[in-house]
Scaffold this motif. Structure first.
Motif, mmCIF file in Angstrom:
data_model
loop_
_atom_site.group_PDB
_atom_site.id
_atom_site.type_symbol
_atom_site.label_atom_id
_atom_site.label_comp_id
_atom_site.label_asym_id
_atom_site.label_seq_id
_atom_site.Cartn_x
_atom_site.Cartn_y
_atom_site.Cartn_z
ATOM 1 N N HIS A 150 -46.287 -16.809 25.967
ATOM 2 C CA HIS A 150 -47.429 -16.213 25.261
ATOM 3 C C HIS A 150 -48.740 -16.906 25.621
ATOM 4 C CE1 HIS A 150 -46.807 -19.348 22.006
ATOM 5 N NE2 HIS A 150 -48.117 -19.256 21.939
ATOM 6 N N VAL A 151 -48.689 -18.102 26.206
ATOM 7 C CA VAL A 151 -49.902 -18.757 26.687
ATOM 8 C C VAL A 151 -50.431 -18.055 27.935
ATOM 9 C CG1 VAL A 151 -50.799 -20.898 27.715
ATOM 10 C CG2 VAL A 151 -49.403 -21.002 25.657
ATOM 11 N N VAL A 152 -49.538 -17.511 28.760
ATOM 12 C CA VAL A 152 -49.963 -16.830 29.988
ATOM 13 C C VAL A 152 -50.048 -15.323 29.791
ATOM 14 C CG1 VAL A 152 -49.096 -18.661 31.477
ATOM 15 C CG2 VAL A 152 -47.596 -16.743 30.928
ATOM 16 N N SER A 153 -50.040 -14.876 28.546
ATOM 17 C CA SER A 153 -50.236 -13.473 28.194
ATOM 18 C C SER A 153 -51.493 -13.361 27.340
ATOM 19 C CB SER A 153 -49.029 -12.939 27.412
ATOM 20 O OG SER A 153 -47.806 -13.166 28.092
ATOM 21 N N ARG A 164 -51.898 -7.794 27.454
ATOM 22 C CA ARG A 164 -51.774 -7.952 28.894
ATOM 23 C C ARG A 164 -50.733 -9.014 29.189
ATOM 24 N NH1 ARG A 164 -56.888 -6.439 28.169
ATOM 25 N NH2 ARG A 164 -57.519 -8.468 27.346
ATOM 26 N N SER A 165 -49.856 -8.720 30.142
ATOM 27 C CA SER A 165 -48.841 -9.679 30.573
ATOM 28 C C SER A 165 -49.139 -10.125 31.996
ATOM 29 C CB SER A 165 -47.443 -9.051 30.513
ATOM 30 O OG SER A 165 -47.078 -8.754 29.179
ATOM 31 N N PRO A 166 -48.717 -11.323 32.364
ATOM 32 C CA PRO A 166 -48.975 -11.806 33.727
ATOM 33 C C PRO A 166 -48.122 -11.066 34.747
ATOM 34 C CG PRO A 166 -47.524 -13.322 32.585
ATOM 35 C CD PRO A 166 -47.958 -12.304 31.569
ATOM 36 N N THR A 167 -48.630 -10.974 35.961
ATOM 37 C CA THR A 167 -47.895 -10.367 37.066
ATOM 38 C C THR A 167 -47.228 -11.473 37.872
ATOM 39 O OG1 THR A 167 -49.476 -8.545 37.193
ATOM 40 C CG2 THR A 167 -48.055 -8.915 39.123
ATOM 41 N N GLN A 168 -45.930 -11.325 38.070
ATOM 42 C CA GLN A 168 -45.171 -12.359 38.776
ATOM 43 C C GLN A 168 -45.716 -12.566 40.186
ATOM 44 O OE1 GLN A 168 -40.997 -11.498 39.279
ATOM 45 N NE2 GLN A 168 -40.444 -13.656 39.350
ATOM 46 N N ASN A 169 -45.846 -13.849 40.555
ATOM 47 C CA ASN A 169 -46.320 -14.263 41.878
ATOM 48 C C ASN A 169 -47.750 -13.826 42.175
ATOM 49 O OD1 ASN A 169 -43.856 -15.534 42.670
ATOM 50 N ND2 ASN A 169 -42.990 -13.514 43.065
ATOM 51 N N SER A 170 -48.517 -13.506 41.130
ATOM 52 C CA SER A 170 -49.885 -13.042 41.353
ATOM 53 C C SER A 170 -50.868 -13.658 40.367
ATOM 54 C CB SER A 170 -49.957 -11.519 41.269
ATOM 55 O OG SER A 170 -51.292 -11.069 41.375
ATOM 56 N N THR A 171 -50.593 -13.539 39.072
ATOM 57 C CA THR A 171 -51.538 -14.000 38.060
ATOM 58 C C THR A 171 -51.736 -15.509 38.146
ATOM 59 O OG1 THR A 171 -50.920 -12.206 36.571
ATOM 60 C CG2 THR A 171 -52.036 -14.104 35.594
ATOM 61 N N SER A 197 -40.402 -15.407 30.106
ATOM 62 C CA SER A 197 -40.445 -14.280 29.181
ATOM 63 C C SER A 197 -40.532 -14.811 27.761
ATOM 64 C CB SER A 197 -39.193 -13.408 29.327
ATOM 65 O OG SER A 197 -38.035 -14.113 28.873
ATOM 66 N N ALA A 198 -40.787 -13.896 26.829
ATOM 67 C CA ALA A 198 -40.726 -14.201 25.405
ATOM 68 C C ALA A 198 -39.681 -13.285 24.793
ATOM 69 C CB ALA A 198 -42.079 -13.997 24.742
ATOM 70 N N PHE A 340 -34.122 -20.097 32.941
ATOM 71 C CA PHE A 340 -34.860 -20.011 34.193
ATOM 72 C C PHE A 340 -33.882 -19.849 35.356
ATOM 73 C CE2 PHE A 340 -38.602 -22.371 32.214
ATOM 74 C CZ PHE A 340 -39.384 -21.223 32.153
ATOM 75 N N ALA A 341 -32.736 -20.510 35.278
ATOM 76 C CA ALA A 341 -31.728 -20.395 36.338
ATOM 77 C C ALA A 341 -30.997 -19.067 36.266
ATOM 78 C CB ALA A 341 -30.741 -21.558 36.252
ATOM 79 N N SER A 342 -30.492 -18.692 35.080
ATOM 80 C CA SER A 342 -29.635 -17.514 34.965
ATOM 81 C C SER A 342 -30.411 -16.203 34.950
ATOM 82 C CB SER A 342 -28.779 -17.615 33.698
ATOM 83 O OG SER A 342 -29.605 -17.642 32.539
ATOM 84 N N ALA A 343 -31.567 -16.176 34.287
ATOM 85 C CA ALA A 343 -32.322 -14.933 34.165
ATOM 86 C C ALA A 343 -33.341 -14.743 35.273
ATOM 87 C CB ALA A 343 -33.034 -14.888 32.801
#
Length: 528
Positions: A150-153, A164-171, A197-198, A340-343
């Motif tokens: 939620h800090v990066v949203s 607004r949500s962050p875009t992976q590998n971009s934001t 994710s949250a 982070f590993a599994s998802a």
């Protein structure tokens, strides 16, 4: 998990299913009994309510039992919870914080360090805390900063809606702000969002650091981290298990674990694995003031035990008005790292270091060849903020960051003369477009690099405090004035009408800079 612990967790889940349906119940977890505010050491089912009431005031059918399936039940207060990223600077967070919002730590830490302020590059974003650093388990070239998702949203003012949500590998994400820089000498941006994710198990995000970024495997005020630890039911039962955290808002605070595996709803998401932390007493705080373990802006802080092991990630907080406390709500670090590993397919571990103060550098950022004429002025001072070229380009060697006070002084000196005002206005009025051209237009970026733009700016900043430094007559053998002209022409060719006019005015106001010191440049700008 031991068999007894597993059984206790099952009992707690059944208790949560029953008690969470009762009016006024805000959470159910595992912890230690409190009597008169003091821990007894008894392991119990902790039931949290909005307000404790005498038994005679509780309606029939709503009175909590003394025991549940043979396990004691203890009741504490805990209000409804809110996520604790801070709102944008123009808005004041609700309530009366222990630390005023204008005293939030906005220091620019270079090398990067845990416990510092972080902000995502999304319109309308507030800020949170960069908790600590993680290494990729198999790829040494990848280093990450850990914070909350939620800090990066960007969420609505009441926290209930994701805007607004962050875009992976971009934001992009920065420390302490998300600001970039057209000169790339003092960009706050440190990396990009890559995973997280949250949901009901976690509220976490990974920010992959840019190549060449320098960082410490430490948390400000706590020191270097040594690993992770799962708080056990027996440890929670004592009511005295000590933890600390360092957040951008309340900075370094201490507390004790009151409960683990707590079922608690925060902004519409029900978690079943929340750790509740109560702040340590502070005799200086008098009623009606609250004692805070955390507040808005601390989201993303890591919770650390006395062995400097990370036990959790802070994401929310809630009041206990009976004891005049604002308690922390934390998510267990094991669950976060595991997901982070599994998802996300990104296995990570807490970054550690064998010694204090060991500066580490993200691999993959070889230094850009520096113009030989500028090299003498960029050596000597201790490393600090790197000087960026265009996005995706190599990096200049790490160099000190100009402080806000220094930049404010430069601006004041420039605005004291008509020529200086033209130069200052170029940046102050057209920063977004300048940044966009350097980062997004290949021709501009190439000319900027080849003409020594990043090194020129860093040299000018250093010249403020070093009267012995002067600008060289040439850059890579080409006349300095010619290099400045090429930079002007590259920007002007792609600029909008207003920026093109500002570029022309600034270029016309500049004297011949070759061989001038900083005081001489200021004097020349003020000459008729």
């Amino acid at each position: 998990m031991a068999a007894d612990d597993a059984r206790l967790l099952q009992v707690k889940e059944r208790a949560a299913a029953v008690f969470m349906a009762l009016p006024g119940v805000t959470g159910v977890g595992i912890g230690g009994r409190l009597r008169d505010g003091r821990p007894t050491g008894e392991l119990v089912i902790k039931v949290f309510v909005e307000r404790k009431r005498p038994a005679a005031e509780v309606p029939p059918g709503q009175l909590l039992p003394r025991r549940f399936e043979g396990v004691g039940v203890d009741v504490s207060e805990l209000a409804a919870a809110r996520l604790e990223a801070a709102p944008p600077a123009t808005a004041a967070p609700p309530g009366v914080p222990l630390v005023p919002v204008d005293q939030t730590d906005a220091t620019k830490y270079r090398p990067l360090v845990g416990g510092s302020r972080a902000q995502v590059d999304l319109t309308g974003s507030g800020y949170g805390t960069l908790g600590c650093f993680l290494r990729h388990s198999t790829d040494p070239n990848r280093v990450f900063a850990l914070t909350n998702f939620h800090v990066v949203s960007v969420r609505s003012a009441d926290g209930s809606t994701v805007l607004r949500s962050p875009t992976q590998n971009s934001t992009r994400v920065g420390q302490p702000t998300s600001e970039a820089s057209s000169t790339k000498c003092c960009s706050d941006q440190i990396g990009k969002f890559v995973a997280g994710s949250a949901d009901t198990t976690r509220d976490a995000a990974l920010v992959q650091l840019d190549p060449g970024t320098q960082w410490l495997a430490e948390v400000e005020g706590i020191g270097r981290l040594t690993g992770t630890h799962d708080v056990t039911p027996l440890e929670a039962a004592t009511g005295t298990y000590p933890v600390r955290k360092r957040g951008a808002r309340t900075k370094l605070t201490g507390g004790t674990v009151e409960a683990i595996n707590t079922t608690k709803t925060v902004d519409g998401i029900t978690h079943t694995n929340v750790m509740v932390v109560r702040p340590n007493p502070n005799a200086a705080i008098r009623p009606p003031g609250l004692t805070y373990f955390n507040d808005h802006g601390d989201s993303g802080s890591v919770i650390v035990n006395d062995n400097r092991e990370v036990v959790g990630l802070h994401f929310s907080g809630a009041d206990d008005l009976a004891l005049r406390l604002h308690k922390g709500l934390e998510l267990p670090i094991a669950s976060i790292l595991g997901l982070f590993a599994s998802a996300d397919g990104t296995p990570v571990t807490i970054a550690t270091s064998p010694t204090d103060g060991a500066v580490q550098t993200v691999p993959g950022g070889p230094a850009l060849r520096m113009p030989a004429e500028l090299a003498p002025g960029l050596t000597g001072p201790p490393p600090g903020v790197r000087v960026l070229a265009a996005a995706g380009a190599d990096l200049l060697p790490a160099t000190p960051s100009p402080t806000p006070e220094l930049l404010a002084g430069i601006r004041a000196q420039l605005e004291a003369s008509p020529g200086g005002r033209q130069v200052a206005a170029l940046w102050l009025r057209h920063q977004p477009e300048l940044v966009s051209l350097v980062n997004g237009h290949r021709r501009v970026a190439v000319v900027w690099q080849r003409c020594g733009g990043p090194a020129l700016v860093q040299t000018l900043i250093r010249m403020v405090d070093r009267p012995d430094l002067v600008l060289p007559p040439t850059i890579d053998g080409q006349p300095l004035d010619s290099c400045l002209g090429r930079i002007h022409d590259a920007f002007a060719a792609q600029a909008g009408p207003e920026l093109r006019r500002a570029l022309g005015s600034a270029r016309a106001a500049l004297p011949d800079l070759a061989g001038l010191s900083y005081p001489q440049i200021i004097a020349a700008l003020g000459a008729d």
